[in-house]
Design a protein around this motif. Sequence first.
Motif, PDB file in Angstrom:
ATOM      1  N   GLN A   4       0.529  -0.994   0.250  1.00 26.77           N
ATOM      2  CA  GLN A   4      -0.137   0.131   0.238  1.00 26.77           C
ATOM      3  C   GLN A   4       0.808   0.924  -0.193  1.00 26.77           C
ATOM      4  O   GLN A   4       1.714   1.021   0.326  1.00 26.77           O
ATOM      5  CB  GLN A   4      -0.803  -0.369   1.569  1.00 26.77           C
ATOM      6  N   CYS A   5       0.692   2.366  -0.820  1.00 17.52           N
ATOM      7  CA  CYS A   5       1.133   4.136  -0.719  1.00 17.52           C
ATOM      8  C   CYS A   5       1.039   4.077   0.604  1.00 17.52           C
ATOM      9  O   CYS A   5       0.543   4.285   2.064  1.00 17.52           O
ATOM     10  CB  CYS A   5      -0.360   4.508  -1.211  1.00 17.52           C
ATOM     11  N   ALA A  11      -4.197   3.455  -2.421  1.00 19.78           N
ATOM     12  CA  ALA A  11      -3.739   3.025  -3.347  1.00 19.78           C
ATOM     13  C   ALA A  11      -2.265   1.690  -3.153  1.00 19.78           C
ATOM     14  O   ALA A  11      -2.114   1.654  -2.191  1.00 19.78           O
ATOM     15  CB  ALA A  11      -3.559   3.949  -4.333  1.00 19.78           C
ATOM     16  N   VAL A  12      -2.321   1.163  -4.334  1.00 14.43           N
ATOM     17  CA  VAL A  12      -1.552   0.130  -4.627  1.00 14.43           C
ATOM     18  C   VAL A  12      -0.390   1.146  -4.539  1.00 14.43           C
ATOM     19  O   VAL A  12      -0.524   1.805  -5.747  1.00 14.43           O
ATOM     20  CB  VAL A  12      -1.990  -0.510  -5.480  1.00 14.43           C
ATOM     21  N   ALA A  13       1.088   0.630  -4.432  1.00 17.20           N
ATOM     22  CA  ALA A  13       2.106   1.667  -4.417  1.00 17.20           C
ATOM     23  C   ALA A  13       2.675   1.014  -6.016  1.00 17.20           C
ATOM     24  O   ALA A  13       2.702   0.434  -5.477  1.00 17.20           O
ATOM     25  CB  ALA A  13       3.446   1.531  -3.377  1.00 17.20           C
ATOM     26  N   LYS A  14       3.348   2.269  -6.582  1.00 16.52           N
ATOM     27  CA  LYS A  14       3.561   1.620  -8.132  1.00 16.52           C
ATOM     28  C   LYS A  14       4.992   1.751  -7.701  1.00 16.52           C
ATOM     29  O   LYS A  14       6.288   1.800  -8.954  1.00 16.52           O
ATOM     30  CB  LYS A  14       2.917   2.524  -8.887  1.00 16.52           C
ATOM     31  N   GLU A  27      -0.754   8.846  -7.461  1.00 16.43           N
ATOM     32  CA  GLU A  27      -1.574   9.779  -7.254  1.00 16.43           C
ATOM     33  C   GLU A  27       0.022  10.588  -6.164  1.00 16.43           C
ATOM     34  O   GLU A  27       0.284  12.511  -6.501  1.00 16.43           O
ATOM     35  CB  GLU A  27      -2.698  10.204  -7.028  1.00 16.43           C
ATOM     36  N   CYS A  28       0.102  10.396  -5.406  1.00 15.51           N
ATOM     37  CA  CYS A  28       0.871  10.730  -4.219  1.00 15.51           C
ATOM     38  C   CYS A  28       2.361  10.898  -4.862  1.00 15.51           C
ATOM     39  O   CYS A  28       2.987  11.954  -3.925  1.00 15.51           O
ATOM     40  CB  CYS A  28       0.933   9.555  -3.094  1.00 15.51           C
ATOM     41  N   ASP A  29       2.482  10.401  -5.725  1.00 14.52           N
ATOM     42  CA  ASP A  29       3.961  10.199  -6.005  1.00 14.52           C
ATOM     43  C   ASP A  29       4.183  11.650  -6.119  1.00 14.52           C
ATOM     44  O   ASP A  29       5.210  13.169  -6.669  1.00 14.52           O
ATOM     45  CB  ASP A  29       4.397   8.978  -7.562  1.00 14.52           C
ATOM     46  N   GLU A  30       3.361  12.090  -7.808  1.00 13.56           N
ATOM     47  CA  GLU A  30       3.029  13.468  -7.914  1.00 13.56           C
ATOM     48  C   GLU A  30       3.562  14.697  -7.535  1.00 13.56           C
ATOM     49  O   GLU A  30       3.367  15.309  -8.164  1.00 13.56           O
ATOM     50  CB  GLU A  30       2.091  13.046  -8.949  1.00 13.56           C
ATOM     51  N   VAL A 105      11.631  -5.103  -7.753  1.00 15.52           N
ATOM     52  CA  VAL A 105      11.925  -3.735  -7.469  1.00 15.52           C
ATOM     53  C   VAL A 105      12.288  -3.442  -9.357  1.00 15.52           C
ATOM     54  O   VAL A 105      13.451  -4.018  -9.302  1.00 15.52           O
ATOM     55  CB  VAL A 105      12.854  -2.435  -6.854  1.00 15.52           C
ATOM     56  N   ASP A 106      12.053  -2.722 -10.270  1.00  9.69           N
ATOM     57  CA  ASP A 106      13.209  -2.677 -11.883  1.00  9.69           C
ATOM     58  C   ASP A 106      13.729  -1.510 -11.510  1.00  9.69           C
ATOM     59  O   ASP A 106      14.434  -0.030 -11.244  1.00  9.69           O
ATOM     60  CB  ASP A 106      11.807  -2.043 -12.551  1.00  9.69           C
ATOM     61  N   VAL A 107      15.654  -2.115 -11.129  1.00  9.93           N
ATOM     62  CA  VAL A 107      16.426  -1.038 -11.411  1.00  9.93           C
ATOM     63  C   VAL A 107      16.783  -0.965 -13.027  1.00  9.93           C
ATOM     64  O   VAL A 107      17.613  -0.175 -13.231  1.00  9.93           O
ATOM     65  CB  VAL A 107      16.884  -1.388 -10.506  1.00  9.93           C
ATOM     66  N   GLY A 108      16.356  -1.707 -13.986  1.00  4.52           N
ATOM     67  CA  GLY A 108      16.971  -1.179 -15.014  1.00  4.52           C
ATOM     68  C   GLY A 108      16.529  -0.648 -16.301  1.00  4.52           C
ATOM     69  O   GLY A 108      17.217   0.015 -16.995  1.00  4.52           O
ATOM     70  N   THR A 109      15.599  -0.581 -15.613  1.00  3.88           N
ATOM     71  CA  THR A 109      14.615   0.323 -16.924  1.00  3.88           C
ATOM     72  C   THR A 109      14.194   2.021 -16.466  1.00  3.88           C
ATOM     73  O   THR A 109      13.932   2.241 -15.026  1.00  3.88           O
ATOM     74  CB  THR A 109      13.726  -0.057 -17.684  1.00  3.88           C
ATOM     75  N   LYS A 110      14.351   3.360 -16.985  1.00  6.93           N
ATOM     76  CA  LYS A 110      14.071   4.297 -16.825  1.00  6.93           C
ATOM     77  C   LYS A 110      12.465   5.148 -16.666  1.00  6.93           C
ATOM     78  O   LYS A 110      12.236   4.092 -18.487  1.00  6.93           O
ATOM     79  CB  LYS A 110      14.806   5.183 -17.387  1.00  6.93           C
ATOM     80  N   THR A 111      11.907   5.339 -15.907  1.00  5.31           N
ATOM     81  CA  THR A 111      10.294   5.779 -17.025  1.00  5.31           C
ATOM     82  C   THR A 111      10.295   6.862 -16.019  1.00  5.31           C
ATOM     83  O   THR A 111      11.760   7.506 -15.885  1.00  5.31           O
ATOM     84  CB  THR A 111       9.218   5.145 -16.142  1.00  5.31           C
ATOM     85  N   ASP A 112       9.515   7.882 -16.295  1.00  4.78           N
ATOM     86  CA  ASP A 112       9.191   8.691 -15.910  1.00  4.78           C
ATOM     87  C   ASP A 112       9.158   9.177 -14.534  1.00  4.78           C
ATOM     88  O   ASP A 112       9.222  10.318 -14.180  1.00  4.78           O
ATOM     89  CB  ASP A 112       7.939   9.905 -16.574  1.00  4.78           C
ATOM     90  N   HIS A 113       8.278   8.663 -14.046  1.00  2.00           N
ATOM     91  CA  HIS A 113       8.835   7.912 -12.738  1.00  2.00           C
ATOM     92  C   HIS A 113      10.642   7.880 -11.628  1.00  2.00           C
ATOM     93  O   HIS A 113      10.801   7.710 -10.700  1.00  2.00           O
ATOM     94  CB  HIS A 113       7.890   7.217 -12.367  1.00  2.00           C
ATOM     95  N   THR A 114      11.291   7.387 -12.656  1.00  2.00           N
ATOM     96  CA  THR A 114      12.873   6.950 -12.516  1.00  2.00           C
ATOM     97  C   THR A 114      13.862   8.039 -12.415  1.00  2.00           C
ATOM     98  O   THR A 114      13.659   8.452 -13.964  1.00  2.00           O
ATOM     99  CB  THR A 114      12.521   5.844 -13.250  1.00  2.00           C
TER     100      THR A 114
END
Length: 123
Positions: A4-5, A11-14, A27-30, A105-114
């Motif tokens: 959970q966030c 909400a589910v943590a992303k 939403e909370c990250d933003e 935990v994805d440490v290999g790819t970058k996204t707009d949240h990474t």
Amino acid sequence: MRIQCNLCEAAVAKVLCCADEAALCLECDEKVHAANKLVSEHQRLPLFSSSSFQMPKCDICQEISGFFFCLQDRALLCRKCDVAIHTVNSVVSCHQRFLLTGVEVDVGTKTDHTIGASCFNAK
């Protein structure tokens, strides 16, 4: 298992924010990381919940799935073995143990949240 966030607790943590040591929904990250330039640069990693993830066996009994990782012993333990080992005396009862969740935990790819590739500082 889903995490959970830590902020809204609904909400589910992303993503995992390394600087805040917090798991956040999108939403909370933003909201949190749009506050100012400094926090917008926090390193964040995507979290994936894998339904195909199978828990590894306990390092001691090798029979039951291990759900606890002991940092000092560097061992994966089932509940039965964890209790047997960590209730012997006051020294081992203070060992740091972590619950395995099956969340990757994805440490290999970058996204707009990474921002960046890893939470860990090289020593």
